[in-house]
Design an enzyme around this catalytic site. Structure first.
Site, short mmCIF file in Angstrom:
data_model
loop_
_atom_site.label_atom_id
_atom_site.label_comp_id
_atom_site.label_asym_id
_atom_site.label_seq_id
_atom_site.Cartn_x
_atom_site.Cartn_y
_atom_site.Cartn_z
N CYS A 143 0.86 -1.18 0.00
CA CYS A 143 0.00 0.00 0.00
C CYS A 143 0.90 1.23 0.00
CB CYS A 143 -0.94 0.09 1.19
SG CYS A 143 -2.07 -1.28 1.33
N ARG A 156 3.69 -0.37 -5.06
CA ARG A 156 3.47 -0.90 -3.72
C ARG A 156 2.13 -1.63 -3.60
NH1 ARG A 156 6.87 1.38 0.02
NH2 ARG A 156 5.46 0.77 1.66
N TRP A 203 -2.88 -2.60 -1.64
CA TRP A 203 -2.63 -4.03 -1.83
C TRP A 203 -3.47 -4.71 -0.76
CZ3 TRP A 203 -0.60 -8.20 0.95
CH2 TRP A 203 -0.28 -9.33 0.19
N GLY A 256 -0.57 -1.23 6.36
CA GLY A 256 -0.21 -2.11 7.48
C GLY A 256 -1.37 -3.01 7.83
N LYS A 290 10.73 -16.10 -11.71
CA LYS A 290 10.42 -15.07 -12.72
C LYS A 290 9.27 -15.52 -13.59
CE LYS A 290 11.90 -12.43 -11.40
NZ LYS A 290 12.71 -12.02 -10.33
N GLU A 345 5.84 -15.62 -11.60
CA GLU A 345 5.24 -14.36 -11.12
C GLU A 345 4.73 -13.47 -12.24
OE1 GLU A 345 7.70 -11.68 -8.76
OE2 GLU A 345 9.47 -12.19 -9.91
N LYS A 368 5.55 -4.51 -5.11
CA LYS A 368 7.01 -4.45 -5.16
C LYS A 368 7.61 -4.48 -3.76
CE LYS A 368 10.86 -3.59 -7.52
NZ LYS A 368 11.31 -4.83 -8.15
O1 M6R Z 1 12.68 -5.67 -1.57
P1 M6R Z 1 13.14 -7.08 -1.30
O2 M6R Z 1 14.35 -7.46 -2.06
O3 M6R Z 1 13.28 -7.34 0.18
O4 M6R Z 1 11.94 -7.98 -1.80
C1 M6R Z 1 11.94 -9.36 -1.63
C2 M6R Z 1 10.89 -10.03 -2.48
O5 M6R Z 1 9.61 -9.56 -2.13
C3 M6R Z 1 11.10 -9.79 -3.97
O6 M6R Z 1 12.37 -10.21 -4.39
C4 M6R Z 1 10.04 -10.55 -4.79
O7 M6R Z 1 10.22 -11.92 -4.65
C5 M6R Z 1 10.08 -10.14 -6.26
N1 M6R Z 1 8.74 -10.05 -6.75
C6 M6R Z 1 10.79 -11.10 -7.13
O8 M6R Z 1 10.80 -10.72 -8.45
#
Ligand code: M6R
Length: 609
Positions: free
Chosen positions: A2, A27, A74, A101, A486, A489, A604
């Site tokens: 969010c 987000r 989200w 949150g 990859k 997702e 993200k």
């Molecule tokens: O911001 P972060 O690297 O901590 O995020 C970790 C995962 O949420 C992130 O890598 C997620 O798996 C991606 N969607 C992968 O492409």
């Protein structure tokens, strides 16, 4: 997850909020909404779906106002529909709140307030805060009512509140979710991250947990929730708004894949000084002595966990320091066993991932030193770590991580050889040699990217398959995991990554003439073993897509499809082998007409548990 944005000042309020939400949409993009006070009167507009739905809804309306809040969602509590979208309002619709949150005790508060006659409109946890504030406002100012409400709620929040009764202020507060105040001239901003603020001001205040801010157009008061005032510490941001443009590419993901050679060059220019000297400026912020470290415990999620797995190989291989890698959401609920001189390592692109942040905080509470590899400067993990190595990947917009994965591997590689040198495991000459080898990687990456059309053609052949297997060994076992992540997702095709030697322990049962198996098989120390595993696959009629080293003729015999990557030292092969996998996933997702940059159900920055 969010995104929150808020503004008080004279600019065009709708445009500030909508552009801000656009920059925060990574987000979460289940719904969006804005709430604006105009001449002391509150109006809200909210809509499920992408931001464009909200833009269409308010198109043509002449919205005035000097104070407003916005939200991109989200969904956690309640499906993504119009009613569950933020802002949420109180009974009389005179107060609005946006929240990022999870309120863990919302259900008990909701049933108590319901008995007292409060009517709930949504299924969200956030709405209880609006009603709770109203409840306390019967006898208190907005600020005190928000404080009282926050004392009662359990869980995580970053929130912003505006109300008709006090139409000159935004109340903002945070606990375990990020929130930043942008300090302007006769105007002020709030946001979940720096991006919506950067084009307006470079002066920011990072709010810390349990802080509350009362923001008017010419004043910011920061205090602990129901506690004393805190001196305002402003930070000057010295970076520019990253071009949030696709730069001629169809998607941010494709642009980011193609920027990877540039990312590696940037990292090298940041950390290699003089005659092949590695220097990490922010590594020793708070007493991390590399010579004394006996064990690393890497904490990460998703793609960052995959680069952590490669980090284990590199640190153990070069520096001979025991390195454990754990998924943060698992690690945080286990007993941490200290062996003395352990360092917890947090790997995170966003620097805000809730599970990784929680592990770091737990580690610090137990007196571990924390060294983090982070991309977003000023993020919570950056600020709370004893030492930091920045990824220097630049802003990553695509939800599927690509260039930051590469950046994490390169920075960990540099760290591993630096540590090995300090510990006397790598001579100066060997160190220089390793850096020389790394210097060649951008050129190799360029040559892979120039053959993207081969992967597009492969995608055409395979995009209707509903299942894929990815296999690799050694350093390229994590490459297999990353390739599978990859694909699933962004294309919603089921894919699993396996250590190739594990096939015979179960997954081999899946193989038939229809199953595509992506085999990551560059010429490394496990090449012969990998070749045997590929033959096991062929013997069962599996369709093999092989990533191999240029010049490897033998492997042609076992490949239904083949993609060559340049010859490189074993430890650097993951940097090359992942690129064809990124491109294959990308082209498959495009052919399936998937939303590549904003895949369904994802965000993200994962700031909830
Ligand atoms: O911001 P972060 O690297 O901590 O995020 C970790 C995962 O949420 C992130 O890598 C997620 O798996 C991606 N969607 C992968 O492409």
């Amino acid at each position: 997850m969010c995104g929150i944005v808020g503004y008080i000042g004279d600019r065009d309020i709708t445009s500030i909020l909508l552009v801000g939400l656009q920059r925060l949409s990574y987000r979460g993009y289940d719904s969006s909404g804005i709430g604006i006070l105009s001449d002391g009167e509150l109006s809200t507009w909210k809509k499920s779906g992408k931001l464009v739905e909200l833009e269409t809804m308010i198109d043509g309306l002449s919205i005035q106002g000097n104070i407003g809040i916005g939200h991109t969602r989200w969904a956690t509590h309640g499906i993504p529909n119009d009613i569950n979208s933020h802002p949420h309002v109180n009974q009389s619709k005179k107060l609005a709140i946006v929240h990022n949150g999870i309120i863990e005790n919302f259900s008990s508060i909701k049933s108590r307030l319901s008995k007292q006659g409060f009517l709930f409109r949504s299924q969200t946890d956030t709405e209880v805060i609006a009603h709770l504030i109203e409840y306390y406002m019967a006898n208190a100012s907005l600020e005190t009512a928000v404080e009282n409400a926050l004392l009662e709620i359990q869980g995580s929040f970053a929130l912003a509140v505006i109300a008709e009764s006090e139409p000159d202020k935004i109340i903002a507060a945070r606990r375990s979710s990020p929130l930043i105040i942008g300090v302007g001239d006769n105007e002020n901003f709030i946001s979940s991250d720096i991006n919506p603020i950067l084009s307006h001001t470079k002066k920011v205040v990072y709010m810390n947990d349990n802080e509350l801010a009362v923001i008017t157009r010419d004043h910011i008061q920061l205090k602990l929730i129901s506690g004393p005032e805190i001196p305002l510490k402003t930070h000057q941001i010295n970076w520019n708004q990253e071009a949030s443009e696709k730069g001629g590419y169809d998607h941010f993901m494709l642009k980011e894949i193609h920027s990877q050679p540039h990312v590696v060059r940037t990292i090298l220019s940041k950390y290699i000084k003089g005659k092949n000297q590695i220097q990490f400026k922010d590594l020793h912020r708070d007493g991390i002595d590399l010579k004394l470290i006996n064990r690393f415990i890497i904490q990460a999620c998703g793609t960052s966990w995959h680069s952590g797995l490669i980090g284990k190989y590199l640190i153990e291989q070069y520096a001979h320091v025991l390195t454990e890698v754990d998924i943060s959401s698992e690690f945080r609920y286990r007993q941490m066993i200290s062996q003395g001189n352990d360092v917890v390592m947090g790997l995170s692109q966003s620097g805000e991932t809730a599970d990784t942040l929680a592990c770091i905080r737990e580690a610090k509470s137990k007196f571990y030193k924390v060294l983090s590899f982070v991309n977003v400067k000023g993020s919570s993990i950056d600020r709370e770590s004893d030492g930091v190595i920045y990824s220097h990947a630049g802003q990553e917009v695509g939800v599927a991580s690509t260039k930051n994965y590469i950046a994490q591997i390169v920075t960990i590689y540099l760290f591993a050889i630096h540590l090995a040198h300090i510990k006397g495991k790598l001579s100066k000459d060997e160190l220089v040699n390793k850096i020389d080898q790394l210097n060649k990687i951008p050129e190799y990456m360029d040559s892979i990217l120039s053959k993207a059309d081969e992967l597009e053609a492969m995608a055409e052949k395979y995009y209707l398959s509903r299942e894929f297997l990815f296999i690799g060994r050694g350093l390229n076992y994590p490459t297999a995991l990353e390739g599978a992540l990859k694909l699933k997702e962004i294309s919603y095709i089921h894919a699993t990554g396996y250590a190739a030697g594990e096939l015979k322990h179960g997954p081999i049962a899946l193989i038939d003439a229809k199953l595509p198996i992506v085999c990551i098989s560059p010429q490394t120390s496990t090449y012969e073993k990998m070749l045997s595993n590929i033959q096991e696959v062929k013997a069962r009629k599996g369709k093999t897509i092989i990533i191999a080293t240029e010049g490897d003729k033998e492997i042609k015999n076992y490949a239904n499809d083949l993609f060559y990557i340049p010859k490189a030292p074993e430890e650097l092969t993951p940097l090359l082998a992942c690129i064809p996998l990124q491109l294959l996933s990308y082209y498959i997702a495009v052919k399936l007409d998937c939303d590549v940059d904003q895949p369904r159900n994802l965000a993200k920055s994962v700031t909830v548990e």
